[in-house]
Design an enzyme around this catalytic site. Structure first.
Site, PDB file in Angstrom:
ATOM      1  N   ASP A   1       0.814  -1.216   0.000  1.00  0.00           N
ATOM      2  CA  ASP A   1       0.000   0.000   0.000  1.00  0.00           C
ATOM      3  C   ASP A   1       0.846   1.264   0.000  1.00  0.00           C
ATOM      4  OD1 ASP A   1      -2.598  -0.653  -0.378  1.00  0.00           O
ATOM      5  OD2 ASP A   1      -3.289  -0.068   1.612  1.00  0.00           O
TER       6      ASP A   1
ATOM      7  N   ASP B   1     -11.310  -7.326  10.292  1.00  0.00           N
ATOM      8  CA  ASP B   1     -11.332  -8.745  10.631  1.00  0.00           C
ATOM      9  C   ASP B   1     -12.521  -9.078  11.533  1.00  0.00           C
ATOM     10  OD1 ASP B   1     -10.276  -7.164  12.632  1.00  0.00           O
ATOM     11  OD2 ASP B   1      -8.623  -8.512  13.130  1.00  0.00           O
TER      12      ASP B   1
END
Length: 737
Positions: A139, A447
């Site tokens: 990223d 998550d």
């Protein structure tokens, strides 16, 4: 004849009996405590005249603590352990393919050498290499990371054959060469030693090249075009003999623009999901953090013991392995190991619908991330609304694994060009990515939220905790990183609690009550900041002003509060004792870091979530720093707190400790000279307990002179805040008495 089972599940009966008995007894005591408090408000003539506001604040804190405690009991109802038998799996030709997703974001905080060690350990998994593909999401768009990937691929051509030839268990090069394990030294065999020394020399050369390149880091985290490269593709002919034994290695840096939301790690994972779909499209995916290397090459086979079970597989979404760490000290003063989570709580959820997704170390079914409707004959226009405009990607749905043929240059070039389109900022516009498909965007803890929604849809999960840790990572080894990380987690959890997907509302009709309690507990953990701040200030203020907020020692109600205190502490001791770590020091460490986090990280995380909810700020994601100094590590290994952190973290904890020092001293003096021990004992004891647990803060203020101590300026500022609170608090009590 029925084949032998691939795994076995055992209920921890003794732990279940003890846990359930404790729940029943502790609930009875809590009900008695609530009755005592409520009756004091309803029938004030039965007790002495007491100020309404302090009692209300203390009672509210006790109710919040009781509520959160009750939610937590879902984790303890039915703990189980599982055993796997990977030797009973079918042959390699029948095993399904696996894609490995590894995410990195900032080469300054996540050194490329460490990231490449994770990549190499994933490439070296004990799994058919033609069915294994490793993807790295960068990223940061850093050129050094791409360079490091190319160098890692070159070293892997030597490293992987070495690991396979000698059956090496530790396949992370840095971990392997840092210590020769008994099961890896082959009795000092001359040929092995020579081969090993040669590989170690090549590794040191590789590490030096990557480290030198990392000194001039060009990080384009805010804005960069998409970049995708199949590593080693241009060198296929030169290494044709090695290629058949090499997994596919792919570098991906998605497009990022300041004007487009990128959704942090969840957005990166969804790009990996799409790009891998047209390159390898493996039915199972391993998710790893960039510092979480594979410590047991058989983890993929262990996960397949569950995924290939015909009875379990249809509803099984993912297999979660525990996060374990190679750098934790024996004391683990910052609770970086998260033992209570991965060794106690997650075993409890495994006895329900399964553990929560823990961010890393899990093998997930690709189909589970696409959503059930995608596989039920949905027409093309509906698919486009959900998945986006890519016909190539939609064509992979329901298709069997077929890895890209990198020998066909025209085909691979065409696919890679299309992959860049899949990794563009605009691709997800007006689609259901991050809403119903892939990893979800409603929270920075993608998550937790993704796992919650999967369980709500009827998917299950299992927890696999083998004797040899499947993965090892880097735990936080200083206070600053611990609190920064905790603030981010708490903000994300409370985002879910305040949303339309609140587990106690949305999940109640979609999963069992116990699983709902588990998710609810985690969502409301940040609210610990309210009772902790209250109980660290109000009883102390009242003590200095001669106002009792707890029953007298001679009262039978005092026994109720004593039972609550000792019941909680004995249960904590039993929990750690049951996993082989039952010591007073471990319990003190657990209580201390819980108190510190509650008055800092939990508070700031809650404020972040509230400000985001009302539109005063945008969600942010600060990557955990993986770079540590030798001095920090030395203090951590010695069990000494490193207080080099932000003022916003230090001042609250130091102010509360100073307040309790004043309260304890004043309470002792009042009880001694005015004879108020019977009335004030509980409040004096509470201050003493807080001071004992947080002794390292006192030590950092008064005696320590090293760089990791608490600066004098912070101490003076905290004294000022404590005195201001006492001054205005005393005035306020004069009006409410």
């Amino acid at each position: 004849m029925e084949s032998l089972p691939l795994h076995h599940c055992t209920v921890q009966k003794l732990s279940a009996i003890i846990n359930r008995s404790h729940v029943f007894l502790h609930c009875m005591v809590l009900i008695a405590m609530i009755y005592y408090r409520a009756s004091s408000f309803l029938y004030p003539e039965n007790t002495q005249t007491l100020p309404f506001l302090p009692w209300l604040l203390v009672f509210s804190s006790e109710l919040i603590l009781s509520f959160i405690w009750l939610l937590k009991q879902g984790f303890f109802w039915q703990p189980v352990t599982r055993t796997v038998f990977p030797e009973r799996l079918p042959g390699d030709e029948e095993l399904p393919a696996v894609d490995v997703f590894i995410c990195t974001a900032d080469p300054k905080k996540e050194p490329p050498v460490g990231v490449m060690n994770t990549v190499l350990s994933a490439m070296a998994l004990d799994y058919p290499p033609d069915k294994l593909s490793v993807y790295l999401s960068d990223d940061g768009g850093a050129s050094v990371t791409l360079y490091a990937m190319r160098e890692a691929w070159g070293f892997a051509r030597l490293w992987l054959p070495f690991c396979r030839r000698y059956g090496t268990k530790t396949r992370c090069p840095e971990a392997y060469f840092s210590s020769v394990l008994d099961d890896d030294n082959h009795g000092g065999d001359t040929e092995f030693t020579k081969h090993r020394d040669n590989i170690e020399r090549k590794y040191e050369e590789f590490k030096e090249r990557v480290s030198l390149a990392g000194q001039n880091v060009a990080n384009n985290a805010q804005s960069h075009p998409p970049s995708i490269e199949v590593i080693g593709r241009n060198n296929v002919k030169a290494v044709e003999s090695d290629q058949a034994e090499m997994p596919l290695l792919v570098y991906i840096s998605r497009e990022k623009k300041p004007s487009h939301p990128h959704h942090f790690k969840a957005g990166a994972l969804n790009v990996l999901l799409r790009v891998s779909g047209i390159i390898s499209n493996a039915p199972y995916i391993l998710i790893l953090d960039c510092d979480m290397y594979s410590n047991d090459p058989k983890s993929a086979r262990q996960a397949m013991c569950f995924h290939l079970d015909p009875k379990l597989s249809p509803s099984l979404a993912f297999v979660q392995f525990p996060q374990k760490f190679h750098n934790v000290s024996q004391n683990d003063i910052y609770d970086g190991e998260l033992k209570s989570t991965f060794m106690i709580m997650w075993q409890g959820t495994d006895g329900l619908s399964g553990p929560l997704i823990s961010g890393t170390c899990f093998y997930i079914k690709r189909k589970a991330l696409y959503g059930s409707n995608i596989h039920n004959g949905v027409d093309i226009p509906q698919l486009r609304q959900s998945l986006g405009p890519s016909n190539e990607f939609m064509g992979t749905l329901g298709k069997s694994y077929k890895r890209i043929n990198i020998d066909d240059e025209d085909l691979s070039n065409k696919l890679l060009q299309h992959a860049q389109f899949l990794a563009s900022c605009a691709y997800e516009k007006q689609t259901k990515w991050g809403q119903q498909i892939g990893f979800l965007y409603n929270s920075v803890v993608e998550d937790y939220f993704t796992g919650f929604m999967l369980h709500c849809k009827g998917w299950t999960s299992v927890y696999c905790d083998p004797s040899r840790p499947a993965f090892l990572g880097s735990a936080t080894t200083n206070l600053n990183d611990t609190l920064v990380q905790g603030t981010r987690w708490m903000a994300g959890l409370l985002e879910v609690a305040f949303s339309t997907f609140c587990p106690l509302i949305y999940g109640l009709s979609r999963m069992s009550i116990l699983e709902t309690m588990c998710y609810g507990y985690l969502a409301f953990i940040p609210l610990y900041c309210i009772p902790l701040w209250c109980l660290a200030t109000i009883p102390q203020l009242c003590l200095l002003n001669g106002i009792p907020v707890y029953p007298e020692v001679s009262s039978s109600w005092f026994i109720i509060f004593s039972l609550i205190f000792f019941s909680s502490h004995l249960k904590l001791f039993w929990d750690f004792y049951s996993i082989g770590d039952g010591s007073i020091q471990r319990c003190l460490n657990e209580w201390r870091i819980w108190m510190i986090k509650s008055v800092t990280a939990y508070l700031y995380g809650s404020l972040d979530a509230i400000f985001e909810l009302i539109g005063m700020r945008e969600a942010s994601f600060i990557a955990t720093n993986k770079v540590t100094s030798d001095e920090e590590v030395k203090l951590y290994q010695m069990g000494i707190f490193d207080f080099r952190t932000s003022t916003m973290f230090l001042v609250p904890m130091v102010s509360l400790v100073i307040l309790n020092m004043v309260s304890f001293t004043g309470g002792i003096a009042r009880a001694t000279f005015e004879g108020g021990w019977n009335q004030n004992f509980a409040q004096v004891f509470l201050s003493l307990f807080i001071l004992i647990v947080n002794y390292p803060i006192i030590e950092g203020m008064i005696w320590r002179k090293d760089k990791g101590g608490i600066p004098l300026s912070i101490t003076l500022l905290s004294v000022t805040f404590a005195l201001i609170f006492l001054f205005f608090g005393t005035i306020a009590l004069m009006y409410v008495r």
